[in-house]
Design a protein around this motif. Structure first.
Motif, PDB file in Angstrom:
ATOM      1  N   LYS A 185     -40.571  21.889 -26.307  1.00 41.22           N
ATOM      2  CA  LYS A 185     -40.835  21.518 -24.921  1.00 41.22           C
ATOM      3  C   LYS A 185     -40.471  22.654 -23.969  1.00 41.22           C
ATOM      4  O   LYS A 185     -41.243  23.016 -23.069  1.00 41.22           O
ATOM      5  CB  LYS A 185     -40.030  20.266 -24.570  1.00 41.22           C
ATOM      6  N   PHE A 186     -39.284  23.242 -24.157  1.00 45.13           N
ATOM      7  CA  PHE A 186     -38.844  24.318 -23.274  1.00 45.13           C
ATOM      8  C   PHE A 186     -39.661  25.590 -23.487  1.00 45.13           C
ATOM      9  O   PHE A 186     -40.023  26.276 -22.535  1.00 45.13           O
ATOM     10  CB  PHE A 186     -37.353  24.597 -23.493  1.00 45.13           C
ATOM     11  N   ARG A 187     -39.930  25.899 -24.755  1.00 47.44           N
ATOM     12  CA  ARG A 187     -40.654  27.135 -25.048  1.00 47.44           C
ATOM     13  C   ARG A 187     -42.098  27.082 -24.575  1.00 47.44           C
ATOM     14  O   ARG A 187     -42.705  28.113 -24.296  1.00 47.44           O
ATOM     15  CB  ARG A 187     -40.581  27.425 -26.549  1.00 47.44           C
ATOM     16  N   GLU A 188     -42.658  25.889 -24.497  1.00 47.26           N
ATOM     17  CA  GLU A 188     -44.015  25.753 -23.970  1.00 47.26           C
ATOM     18  C   GLU A 188     -44.080  26.088 -22.484  1.00 47.26           C
ATOM     19  O   GLU A 188     -45.140  26.448 -21.971  1.00 47.26           O
ATOM     20  CB  GLU A 188     -44.512  24.312 -24.178  1.00 47.26           C
ATOM     21  N   ARG A 189     -42.950  25.977 -21.786  1.00 46.08           N
ATOM     22  CA  ARG A 189     -42.967  26.117 -20.331  1.00 46.08           C
ATOM     23  C   ARG A 189     -42.512  27.475 -19.829  1.00 46.08           C
ATOM     24  O   ARG A 189     -42.981  27.946 -18.793  1.00 46.08           O
ATOM     25  CB  ARG A 189     -42.080  25.038 -19.699  1.00 46.08           C
ATOM     26  N   TYR A 190     -41.566  28.122 -20.542  1.00 43.64           N
ATOM     27  CA  TYR A 190     -40.947  29.323 -19.988  1.00 43.64           C
ATOM     28  C   TYR A 190     -40.878  30.480 -20.983  1.00 43.64           C
ATOM     29  O   TYR A 190     -40.833  30.278 -22.196  1.00 43.64           O
ATOM     30  CB  TYR A 190     -39.502  29.028 -19.550  1.00 43.64           C
TER      31      TYR A 190
ATOM     32  N   GLU B 199     -40.239  42.706  -7.257  1.00 45.34           N
ATOM     33  CA  GLU B 199     -41.584  42.261  -7.617  1.00 45.34           C
ATOM     34  C   GLU B 199     -41.557  40.828  -8.152  1.00 45.34           C
ATOM     35  O   GLU B 199     -42.431  40.009  -7.822  1.00 45.34           O
ATOM     36  CB  GLU B 199     -42.183  43.200  -8.664  1.00 45.34           C
ATOM     37  N   ILE B 200     -40.553  40.525  -8.960  1.00 51.40           N
ATOM     38  CA  ILE B 200     -40.434  39.171  -9.505  1.00 51.40           C
ATOM     39  C   ILE B 200     -40.128  38.173  -8.391  1.00 51.40           C
ATOM     40  O   ILE B 200     -40.653  37.057  -8.367  1.00 51.40           O
ATOM     41  CB  ILE B 200     -39.348  39.124 -10.600  1.00 51.40           C
ATOM     42  N   GLU B 201     -39.283  38.572  -7.449  1.00 49.06           N
ATOM     43  CA  GLU B 201     -38.968  37.694  -6.318  1.00 49.06           C
ATOM     44  C   GLU B 201     -40.226  37.358  -5.519  1.00 49.06           C
ATOM     45  O   GLU B 201     -40.371  36.238  -5.014  1.00 49.06           O
ATOM     46  CB  GLU B 201     -37.932  38.351  -5.410  1.00 49.06           C
ATOM     47  N   ARG B 202     -41.146  38.299  -5.439  1.00 50.33           N
ATOM     48  CA  ARG B 202     -42.386  38.044  -4.706  1.00 50.33           C
ATOM     49  C   ARG B 202     -43.296  37.066  -5.451  1.00 50.33           C
ATOM     50  O   ARG B 202     -44.093  36.354  -4.842  1.00 50.33           O
ATOM     51  CB  ARG B 202     -43.118  39.372  -4.438  1.00 50.33           C
ATOM     52  N   ILE B 203     -43.168  37.060  -6.770  1.00 53.19           N
ATOM     53  CA  ILE B 203     -43.943  36.100  -7.563  1.00 53.19           C
ATOM     54  C   ILE B 203     -43.509  34.677  -7.235  1.00 53.19           C
ATOM     55  O   ILE B 203     -44.315  33.775  -7.055  1.00 53.19           O
ATOM     56  CB  ILE B 203     -43.762  36.344  -9.085  1.00 53.19           C
ATOM     57  N   GLY B 204     -42.167  34.488  -7.136  1.00 46.46           N
ATOM     58  CA  GLY B 204     -41.632  33.160  -6.892  1.00 46.46           C
ATOM     59  C   GLY B 204     -41.776  32.266  -8.114  1.00 46.46           C
ATOM     60  O   GLY B 204     -42.141  32.707  -9.205  1.00 46.46           O
ATOM     61  N   ASN B 205     -41.447  30.989  -7.960  1.00 49.30           N
ATOM     62  CA  ASN B 205     -41.621  29.997  -9.017  1.00 49.30           C
ATOM     63  C   ASN B 205     -40.883  30.377 -10.307  1.00 49.30           C
ATOM     64  O   ASN B 205     -41.397  30.218 -11.412  1.00 49.30           O
ATOM     65  CB  ASN B 205     -43.110  29.790  -9.327  1.00 49.30           C
TER      66      ASN B 205
ATOM     67  N   LYS C 201     -30.380  35.686 -17.082  1.00 45.07           N
ATOM     68  CA  LYS C 201     -31.810  35.687 -17.389  1.00 45.07           C
ATOM     69  C   LYS C 201     -32.616  35.081 -16.251  1.00 45.07           C
ATOM     70  O   LYS C 201     -32.142  34.223 -15.511  1.00 45.07           O
ATOM     71  CB  LYS C 201     -32.067  34.925 -18.692  1.00 45.07           C
ATOM     72  N   ILE C 202     -33.840  35.542 -16.128  1.00 40.42           N
ATOM     73  CA  ILE C 202     -34.813  34.950 -15.216  1.00 40.42           C
ATOM     74  C   ILE C 202     -35.844  34.238 -16.068  1.00 40.42           C
ATOM     75  O   ILE C 202     -36.385  34.811 -17.016  1.00 40.42           O
ATOM     76  CB  ILE C 202     -35.504  36.019 -14.356  1.00 40.42           C
ATOM     77  N   LEU C 203     -36.114  32.983 -15.748  1.00 42.93           N
ATOM     78  CA  LEU C 203     -37.065  32.194 -16.522  1.00 42.93           C
ATOM     79  C   LEU C 203     -38.364  32.081 -15.739  1.00 42.93           C
ATOM     80  O   LEU C 203     -38.386  31.633 -14.593  1.00 42.93           O
ATOM     81  CB  LEU C 203     -36.495  30.813 -16.799  1.00 42.93           C
ATOM     82  N   ILE C 204     -39.433  32.497 -16.384  1.00 48.11           N
ATOM     83  CA  ILE C 204     -40.739  32.563 -15.740  1.00 48.11           C
ATOM     84  C   ILE C 204     -41.695  31.589 -16.420  1.00 48.11           C
ATOM     85  O   ILE C 204     -41.798  31.572 -17.660  1.00 48.11           O
ATOM     86  CB  ILE C 204     -41.330  33.993 -15.852  1.00 48.11           C
ATOM     87  N   PRO C 205     -42.408  30.740 -15.667  1.00 46.57           N
ATOM     88  CA  PRO C 205     -43.406  29.860 -16.286  1.00 46.57           C
ATOM     89  C   PRO C 205     -44.443  30.659 -17.062  1.00 46.57           C
ATOM     90  O   PRO C 205     -44.851  31.751 -16.654  1.00 46.57           O
ATOM     91  CB  PRO C 205     -44.047  29.153 -15.084  1.00 46.57           C
ATOM     92  N   ARG C 206     -44.868  30.146 -18.188  1.00 50.11           N
ATOM     93  CA  ARG C 206     -45.774  30.878 -19.074  1.00 50.11           C
ATOM     94  C   ARG C 206     -47.098  31.238 -18.401  1.00 50.11           C
ATOM     95  O   ARG C 206     -47.703  32.251 -18.733  1.00 50.11           O
ATOM     96  CB  ARG C 206     -46.038  30.068 -20.344  1.00 50.11           C
TER      97      ARG C 206
END
Length: 243
Positions: free
Chosen positions: A177-182, A197-203, A210-215
């Motif tokens: 479940k977690f790996r499917e999302r981030y 640059e990542i801060e500008r992406i948001g979400n 660590k920074i977790l980013i939606p897939r």
């Protein structure tokens, strides 16, 4: 149950009553195994077992005592005072009580607290017998942070963060479940410009270092040439990624 950054709290009922009401049926059918053992220092192992059996309304025979102490590996220490036992042997007195009173529900606060390797193996075998239906115990509720134990013994995991149930299911279901999302990015591997640059992406979510980013944002990471990794089980169960 795995509690992260907070007390593990969950509502449960037994025979239609909440656990906290401590019904007579629950008191007789449940057994708590923890590091805080209730036994009396100045009396023998067998007298401790007789006393706590009587508290449950049981009058046990010598044969029943022998079988329980033999199953727990303390038959040769039956006449020793409780205070004379090592920490590991004291835990085995509790295991003997489990075999003596045969509870339907076993509540456990960490599996290996005070137990030697052989004692831990005995408890693991007991839990495994519950899972395959060959034990007098019907259910085990184990609160732990030991991922190897969770993966090996659990049939259902309840993941708690700050006392809130985040997810429940099998170990593999939660991982999936977690790996499917981030995906994750290590903050330590990023320079200031990449962080901006990542801060500008948001979400995104912050989880420790660590920074977790939606897939679905992976294409943007690729365009920015920012390396990412898959989540490990430690990221999910120890740091507590929030769904």
């Amino acid at each position: 149950l795995m509690g992260i950054r907070g007390k593990a709290t969950i509502h449960a009922s037994y025979r239609g009553l909440e656990f906290h009401r401590r019904s007579e049926a629950f008191n007789s059918d449940a057994f708590l195994l923890s590091s805080d053992l209730p036994y009396f220092d100045k009396i023998s192992v067998e007298d401790n077992l007789r006393f706590f059996a009587r508290l449950r309304g049981m009058i046990v025979s010598e044969k029943e005592l022998d079988e329980a102490m033999r199953a727990a590996g303390i038959i040769t220490s039956r006449r020793k005072k409780y205070e004379e036992l090592s920490k590991g042997m004291k835990q085995r007195v509790a295991i003997a009580e489990i075999f003596l009173v045969k509870p339907k529900i076993l509540l456990m606060d960490e599996l290996a607290t005070g137990l030697d390797a052989a004692g831990q193996a005995d408890i693991e075998e007991l839990i495994s017998e519950v899972a395959n239906g060959s034990s007098f115990i019907r259910s085990v509720i184990l609160v732990t942070h030991d991922l190897s134990i969770v993966r090996k013994l659990s049939t259902r995991v309840v993941l708690l963060i700050n006392g809130k149930v985040i997810y429940s299911g099998s170990f593999e279901e939660i991982l999936s479940k977690f790996r499917e999302r981030y995906v994750k990015i290590s903050i330590l591997k990023l320079d200031i410009e990449k962080r901006k640059e990542i801060e500008r992406i948001g979400n995104y979510l912050l989880s420790g270092s660590k920074i977790l980013i939606p897939r679905e944002l992976i294409p943007k990471l690729n365009n920015m040439k920012i390396p990412y990794e898959e989540l490990s089980q430690e990221d999910i169960f120890r740091e507590g990624v929030n769904l």
